[in-house]
Design an enzyme around this catalytic site. Sequence first.
Site, PDB file in Angstrom:
ATOM      1  N   TYR A 121      10.256   0.546  -5.144  1.00  0.00           N
ATOM      2  CA  TYR A 121       8.680   0.732  -5.640  1.00  0.00           C
ATOM      3  C   TYR A 121       8.648   0.793  -7.199  1.00  0.00           C
ATOM      4  CZ  TYR A 121       6.757   1.162  -0.796  1.00  0.00           C
ATOM      5  OH  TYR A 121       6.568   0.991   0.448  1.00  0.00           O
ATOM      6  N   GLU A 163       6.305   5.623   5.351  1.00  0.00           N
ATOM      7  CA  GLU A 163       7.387   5.293   5.673  1.00  0.00           C
ATOM      8  C   GLU A 163       8.409   6.176   5.975  1.00  0.00           C
ATOM      9  OE1 GLU A 163       7.889   2.288   2.571  1.00  0.00           O
ATOM     10  OE2 GLU A 163       5.944   1.156   3.327  1.00  0.00           O
TER      11      GLU A 163
END
Length: 430
Positions: A121, A163
């Site tokens: 990310y 997630e």
Amino acid sequence: MTSQTALRRVLLTSLARRNYVSTSRKGLTTQQKEIVKSTIPALQEHGITITSLFYKQMLAAHPELKNIFNTAHQDTGEQPAALAHAVWAYAMNIDHPEALATVVSRIGHKHASLGVMPDQYPIVGEHLLKAIKDVLGPAVNEQVLEAWSVAYQQLADIFINFEDGLYKEAIKTPGGWTGWRKFYIAKKVPESDEIISFHLAPVDHDILPPYRPGQFISVRCYLSELGSYQPRQYSLSDAPSRNHFRISVKRQFASGSKPAGRVSNVLHEDLPEGTELDVSMPFGDFVLDINNTTPVVLISGGVGLTPMMSMLKTIVSQQGSSRRVVFIHAARNGRVHAMKNDLLRIVAENPSVSRLVFYEDASGDDTQGVDYDYTGRVDLGKIKRQAVIPNADYYICGPQPFMKAQSQSLEDLGVNPDRIHMEVFGSPSG
């Protein structure tokens, strides 16, 4: 508690928790939210330019990420357009990010099937901010960059937490795993002129996890011309089995400016039975509630019937003939109508299951009343008595225009939108 309500609580908890995870992470201030909202017009105008540049620069700097991203979606512009819309939607909902619960769930399941990890990310954030700065130029000062940096981290935290929950659930599931697991092609079964079913069995011969009908797996194979792995996501097309998964893949031929599908053609032509592939755990939130007993109407177009067959087969195998199912399908003709005989057999053996098939361009080999029921495109108004059922849930899968038309038709016929569930199926560039 509904699944969406539960997800919103997860998102709100994530937002609350982020202020205590690390002192280096600050929540968005009111001023920063206003700055993000002020960029909405620019995102509308230049969003695809920003995201196209973002992917180009990020994949050049981190070529290893080509193993995760569908390069065909880069070529066609689908992925940049989808990301541009997601960034715009996030800016629009910056005051209430929990409103994006449905989007977060759909994207989060896809991320989990690709094995996206938290340490990826920051890479995305770095290159997204750089692309915003490069495209918008002097309009992006330090205040704007800081506001979007904090906003991006907030969004990343939401996805990471969501997630993480999916990964933990996968590990707890008997037979479950995270990342990639080696499978081999146990059987290839032609279903139509365009579609082949692949029976995929684990190389380790261990048990497979149960899955919810409607879910998908990611399959990846190495493409030498790209020098990288390429993943594709395919719906599981059968009732759950303990020893194999079944996917049914449409071969994408070149058409006009659209190139042939890289992975679908490799699967069809180059990979014989016995070939090993990397496969993900099943994921996805477009799923049938198998604990319910109310009627189900399944509406599919083309290869979109694959998750519907999983739903149908699960109902008749687990619930017998007690649950009413109406299976509505659109195909061009009998040559491309996959699993036609399977559907005929299920209808013949289960009085509670009925079939309504539309052929847009029936051939001389197609027999009305046997192969199909109606000519032309699906017209729910024409079959209202069979298709609109009190208390039914409606599942729609197929090309985007098909789904939009069918969902609008259902609403026009009085169906509550809360009972309509949709999934964009497949990749035009697969």
